[in-house]
Design a protein around this motif. Structure first.
Motif, PDB file in Angstrom:
ATOM      1  N   SER A  70       0.819  -1.217   0.000  1.00  0.00           N
ATOM      2  CA  SER A  70       0.000   0.000   0.000  1.00  0.00           C
ATOM      3  C   SER A  70       0.849   1.260   0.000  1.00  0.00           C
ATOM      4  O   SER A  70       0.414   2.311  -0.473  1.00  0.00           O
ATOM      5  N   ALA A  71       2.081   1.171   0.500  1.00  0.00           N
ATOM      6  CA  ALA A  71       2.958   2.339   0.502  1.00  0.00           C
ATOM      7  C   ALA A  71       3.396   2.712  -0.915  1.00  0.00           C
ATOM      8  O   ALA A  71       3.865   3.831  -1.147  1.00  0.00           O
ATOM      9  N   ASP A  72       3.217   1.790  -1.859  1.00  0.00           N
ATOM     10  CA  ASP A  72       3.592   2.042  -3.253  1.00  0.00           C
ATOM     11  C   ASP A  72       2.448   2.672  -4.040  1.00  0.00           C
ATOM     12  O   ASP A  72       2.600   2.998  -5.199  1.00  0.00           O
ATOM     13  N   ARG A  73       1.279   2.824  -3.419  1.00  0.00           N
ATOM     14  CA  ARG A  73       0.124   3.391  -4.090  1.00  0.00           C
ATOM     15  C   ARG A  73      -0.114   4.827  -3.622  1.00  0.00           C
ATOM     16  O   ARG A  73      -0.047   5.117  -2.421  1.00  0.00           O
ATOM     17  N   GLN A  74      -0.399   5.704  -4.569  1.00  0.00           N
ATOM     18  CA  GLN A  74      -0.709   7.084  -4.232  1.00  0.00           C
ATOM     19  C   GLN A  74      -2.217   7.246  -4.079  1.00  0.00           C
ATOM     20  O   GLN A  74      -2.985   6.706  -4.862  1.00  0.00           O
TER      21      GLN A  74
ATOM     22  N   ALA B 201       1.895   5.323 -12.800  1.00  0.00           N
ATOM     23  CA  ALA B 201       1.669   4.080 -13.536  1.00  0.00           C
ATOM     24  C   ALA B 201       2.623   2.977 -13.119  1.00  0.00           C
ATOM     25  O   ALA B 201       2.327   1.803 -13.310  1.00  0.00           O
ATOM     26  N   ASP B 202       3.769   3.323 -12.560  1.00  0.00           N
ATOM     27  CA  ASP B 202       4.785   2.329 -12.219  1.00  0.00           C
ATOM     28  C   ASP B 202       4.587   1.819 -10.801  1.00  0.00           C
ATOM     29  O   ASP B 202       4.607   2.603  -9.848  1.00  0.00           O
ATOM     30  N   HIS B 203       4.394   0.497 -10.695  1.00  0.00           N
ATOM     31  CA  HIS B 203       4.230  -0.115  -9.379  1.00  0.00           C
ATOM     32  C   HIS B 203       5.014  -1.417  -9.325  1.00  0.00           C
ATOM     33  O   HIS B 203       4.966  -2.222 -10.253  1.00  0.00           O
TER      34      HIS B 203
END
Length: 283
Positions: free
Chosen positions: A140-144, A151-153
């Motif tokens: 979840s820390a990788d999601r804004q 777009a990059d995850h």
């Protein structure tokens, strides 16, 4: 409204820059000062065709015998032409990826695009494997938390020691149909998620002590169609080639029903501790 207005301004600015770039490229083709009568969109099509031709020429160039950061002995064993120019299927959790957006990766009917609508997987904090299937997960820390996320995850397939054996089919039937592939070379490459500056936390399990107890804490096992993986060969530090009793080529046992059945397990040698593996791609 303010964000929408700024977005429109940026879009118009980018279009102006693109048109100016096309004019400058056209001027470079006509140094005598004569302007081409070709319209911008036609010139853009011509430049795209030139790029495709350059890409084709690059793919026809001789393959180097050595690559920076790669295990040259292993690349020669794999056949460089097969490794770098052969037809491969990348079963990846990383984004952006069309196989994620179109539901091929998870055989999902959730179809979307970079803006959403596709199968995002499970939050790693509350991951719950269903029917012993290796889950697709995200941090979840990788999601804004905004309307237009990046777009990059760096998503991943997630495995913990309390999960036991988890399985996945690679490639999926959807991937086989999309890539129009029924036969394979039998070489399987696993790429784990990299740690920042190569400094992994204690609970993260990698390939450092595969098949054996790592510092007497964990044991990481892999099977291919029920056959035990005896060793993993370091290809370029990021990815490893699976090796069985008969070598690095695996015969597929699931004709007409997807690809190989890969099984993963992490064992903890001490009770009460949690360890995990994050797989970014299976090739």
């Amino acid at each position: 409204k303010e964000h929408n207005f700024k977005g429109l301004l940026f879009a118009h600015f980018m279009l102006d820059v693109l048109e100016e770039a096309l004019i400058n490229l056209d001027a470079m083709k006509h140094p005598n000062g004569q302007r081409s009568s070709v319209k911008s969109h036609v010139l853009l099509d011509q430049l795209r065709a030139m790029r495709q031709l350059e890409a084709k020429n690059a793919s026809a160039a001789p393959i180097p015998e050595s690559y920076i950061g790669a295990n040259d002995g292993l690349t020669q064993q794999l056949d460089p032409s097969l490794l770098f120019r052969g037809k491969k299927i990348c079963h990846t959790a990383l984004l952006p990826a069309q196989t994620r957006y179109l539901g091929y990766l998870t055989e999902s009917n959730k179809v979307g695009d970079v803006d959403g609508g596709y199968d995002i997987g499970q939050n790693m904090v509350i991951t719950n494997p269903i029917r012993d299937i290796l889950p697709l997960a995200y941090d979840s820390a990788d999601r804004q938390r905004c309307a237009s996320p990046k777009a990059d995850h760096k998503d991943f397939f997630y495995l913990r020691n309390q999960d036991g054996w988890l399985n996945t089919i690679v490639p999926t039937r959807s991937e086989m149909r999309a890539y129009q592939r029924l036969e394979f070379e039998g070489i399987i490459i696993i790429c784990l998620q990299l740690c920042p500056l190569d400094k992994c936390p204690d609970f993260y399990v990698g390939f450092g002590g595969f098949g054996d107890i790592q510092n007497r804490r964990t044991k990481f096992d892999i099977r291919v169609d029920g056959q035990e993986v005896k060793n993993v060969l370091d290809l370029d530090h990021k990815c490893h080639v699976l090796q069985g009793e008969s070598g690095i080529r695996w015969k597929r046992k699931r004709a007409g029903d997807g690809g190989y059945k890969l099984s993963f397990r992490v064992q903890a040698m001490e009770q009460g501790l949690e360890y995990s593996v994050k797989i970014s791609s299976i090739i």
